[in-house]
Design a protein around this motif. Structure first.
Motif, PDB file in Angstrom:
ATOM      1  N   GLN A  45       0.838  -1.187   0.000  1.00  0.00           N
ATOM      2  CA  GLN A  45       0.000   0.000   0.000  1.00  0.00           C
ATOM      3  C   GLN A  45       0.880   1.246   0.000  1.00  0.00           C
ATOM      4  N   LYS A  46       1.133   1.780  -1.178  1.00  0.00           N
ATOM      5  CA  LYS A  46       2.024   2.940  -1.301  1.00  0.00           C
ATOM      6  C   LYS A  46       1.286   4.255  -1.106  1.00  0.00           C
ATOM      7  N   PHE A  47      -0.022   4.274  -1.385  1.00  0.00           N
ATOM      8  CA  PHE A  47      -0.809   5.489  -1.165  1.00  0.00           C
ATOM      9  C   PHE A  47      -1.286   5.503   0.282  1.00  0.00           C
ATOM     10  N   SER A  48      -0.941   6.537   1.024  1.00  0.00           N
ATOM     11  CA  SER A  48      -1.437   6.656   2.393  1.00  0.00           C
ATOM     12  C   SER A  48      -2.862   7.203   2.374  1.00  0.00           C
ATOM     13  N   LYS A  79     -25.037  15.055 -13.859  1.00  0.00           N
ATOM     14  CA  LYS A  79     -24.521  15.081 -12.491  1.00  0.00           C
ATOM     15  C   LYS A  79     -23.408  14.043 -12.369  1.00  0.00           C
ATOM     16  N   ILE A  80     -22.243  14.481 -11.911  1.00  0.00           N
ATOM     17  CA  ILE A  80     -21.088  13.599 -11.774  1.00  0.00           C
ATOM     18  C   ILE A  80     -20.557  13.718 -10.345  1.00  0.00           C
ATOM     19  N   LYS A  81     -20.330  12.598  -9.716  1.00  0.00           N
ATOM     20  CA  LYS A  81     -19.774  12.588  -8.363  1.00  0.00           C
ATOM     21  C   LYS A  81     -18.868  11.371  -8.194  1.00  0.00           C
ATOM     22  N   ILE A  82     -17.962  11.459  -7.215  1.00  0.00           N
ATOM     23  CA  ILE A  82     -17.055  10.348  -6.930  1.00  0.00           C
ATOM     24  C   ILE A  82     -17.816   9.238  -6.213  1.00  0.00           C
ATOM     25  N   GLU A  83     -17.660   8.030  -6.714  1.00  0.00           N
ATOM     26  CA  GLU A  83     -18.245   6.869  -6.060  1.00  0.00           C
ATOM     27  C   GLU A  83     -17.235   6.175  -5.158  1.00  0.00           C
ATOM     28  N   SER A  84     -15.993   6.079  -5.598  1.00  0.00           N
ATOM     29  CA  SER A  84     -14.976   5.415  -4.783  1.00  0.00           C
ATOM     30  C   SER A  84     -13.596   5.838  -5.235  1.00  0.00           C
ATOM     31  N   ILE A  85     -12.641   5.709  -4.327  1.00  0.00           N
ATOM     32  CA  ILE A  85     -11.221   5.917  -4.643  1.00  0.00           C
ATOM     33  C   ILE A  85     -10.445   4.876  -3.859  1.00  0.00           C
ATOM     34  N   GLN A  86      -9.622   4.113  -4.542  1.00  0.00           N
ATOM     35  CA  GLN A  86      -8.920   3.013  -3.902  1.00  0.00           C
ATOM     36  C   GLN A  86      -7.611   2.725  -4.618  1.00  0.00           C
ATOM     37  N   GLN A  87      -6.718   2.036  -3.901  1.00  0.00           N
ATOM     38  CA  GLN A  87      -5.467   1.597  -4.513  1.00  0.00           C
ATOM     39  C   GLN A  87      -5.620   0.151  -4.957  1.00  0.00           C
ATOM     40  N   ILE A  88      -5.300  -0.098  -6.221  1.00  0.00           N
ATOM     41  CA  ILE A  88      -5.289  -1.448  -6.776  1.00  0.00           C
ATOM     42  C   ILE A  88      -4.050  -1.574  -7.659  1.00  0.00           C
ATOM     43  N   PRO A 218      -1.229   6.296 -11.842  1.00  0.00           N
ATOM     44  CA  PRO A 218      -0.155   5.429 -11.314  1.00  0.00           C
ATOM     45  C   PRO A 218       0.608   6.109 -10.181  1.00  0.00           C
ATOM     46  N   TYR A 219       1.109   5.268  -9.278  1.00  0.00           N
ATOM     47  CA  TYR A 219       1.922   5.798  -8.174  1.00  0.00           C
ATOM     48  C   TYR A 219       3.179   6.486  -8.702  1.00  0.00           C
TER      49      TYR A 219
END
Length: 331
Positions: A45-48, A79-88, A218-219
């Motif tokens: 997990q590089k993104f804190s 209408k646009i909104k963020i549903e999720s943000i995750q590291q994969i 990308p990281y």
């Protein structure tokens, strides 16, 4: 250390099991007391949490910006909104999107490497239908994108990606630039399969339909600017540099504003009859002499005292004193 049961407690427990008073599933499970979180060393997990939180703030604002952009382009409520943000991993991202799809590859200096912007077929064909005169509610079977479809979507995505500059301006001054457009995700080999990426998923509500678009960062692209992707740093920068820049910009804009300036040479009282009889060449006697100081107004506010005179062939006022000392501070 786990608690040791006595023989009488063991006998009571076995008796309850045999009589059906309790089920095996109801037995206390020692593992539940010590839950272990699995960690995959192959994909660290590089993104804190701070990095993901800052990316969420940036792209939450981006969602509102492109909502307005698409609403104007499509003449439709979007209408646009963020549903999720995750590291994969990059491999997980490629296998999670459909084929075919619209995968726009772009750079965004000073970030390094390539960033991916994916618009799924439902969203893409809905946009095409509206731009070509439809209502955006036609059902489209899964099919390949034609060259005309690609050109239309390239122009639309160019506008969407260009708005990243506005969304990122509080953190970095970025310059988005499209590199390529792909329809087959499997053919895109811009990253290693196990490369960690931040996947930001947006939901798009348009014409009573909900579709999704994804952004894959990308990281490696943001590794050099990770120190700026901390919320505390972000707001500290806003408090200092951005505020000072805004103040200077506002001051520069005010400096070019034109304001009326009036010098009152004197005053007098005349009757209405005398006023009506005035003709060209008449002389009106004022209460000031020719060498007396006069009042100079900016707008309707008394700011200076001056002395009338001539400069070459022109008449002018020489400023002698500043009445408003607040003005003097800015001279």
């Amino acid at each position: 250390m786990a608690e040791v049961l006595s023989q009488s407690e063991i006998d009571s427990l076995l008796s309850a099991l045999s009589s059906g008073e309790i089920e095996p599933d109801q037995l206390p499970n020692e593992e539940e007391k010590h839950k272990v979180k699995l960690y995959d060393f192959k994909s660290p997990q590089k993104f804190s949490k701070d990095h993901l939180r800052t990316l969420e703030l940036i792209h939450d604002n981006y969602g509102r910006i492109i909502s307005s952009y698409l609403s104007a382009q499509l003449r439709n409520n979007v209408k646009i909104k963020i549903e999720s943000i995750q590291q994969i991993t990059y491999d997980e991202f490629i296998h999670s999107i459909p084929n075919p799809t619209i995968l726009t590859i772009f750079k965004m200096p000073p970030l390094s490497g390539s960033i991916l912007f994916e618009t799924n077929p439902q969203f893409s064909f809905q946009v095409i239908d509206i731009l070509l005169g439809g209502m955006g509610n036609r059902k489209v079977a899964n099919k390949e994108f034609s060259d005309i479809d690609k050109n239309i979507l390239r122009n639309v995505n160019a506008g969407l990606i260009a708005n990243l500059k506005l969304a990122w301006e509080d953190v970095l001054d970025v310059e988005p630039e499209i590199e390529a457009l792909e329809t087959n995700p499997a053919l895109n080999q811009t990253l290693a399969p196990n490369e960690p990426v931040a996947l930001i998923t947006f939901s798009v509500e348009m014409s009573n339909n909900t579709t999704f678009i994804n952004m894959c960062i990308p990281y490696l692209s943001i590794e050099k600017v990770l120190d700026k992707l901390v919320v505390q740093y972000w707001f500290r920068e806003n408090d200092e540099e951005v505020v000072n820049e805004s103040r200077n910009r506002l001051k520069n804009r005010l400096n070019i504003v034109s304001v009326p300036m009036t010098a009152v040479l004197g005053s007098t009282n005349i009757t209405v009859d005398e006023f009506l009889k005035l003709t060209e060449g008449d002389v009106i006697t004022l209460d000031n002499s020719s060498d007396s100081q006069v009042s100079v107004f900016v707008e309707d506010r008394l700011c200076y005292t001056g002395k009338p005179g001539t400069i070459g062939k022109n008449r002018g006022i020489e400023v002698i004193d500043i009445i408003d000392k607040d003005v003097e501070n800015y001279e």
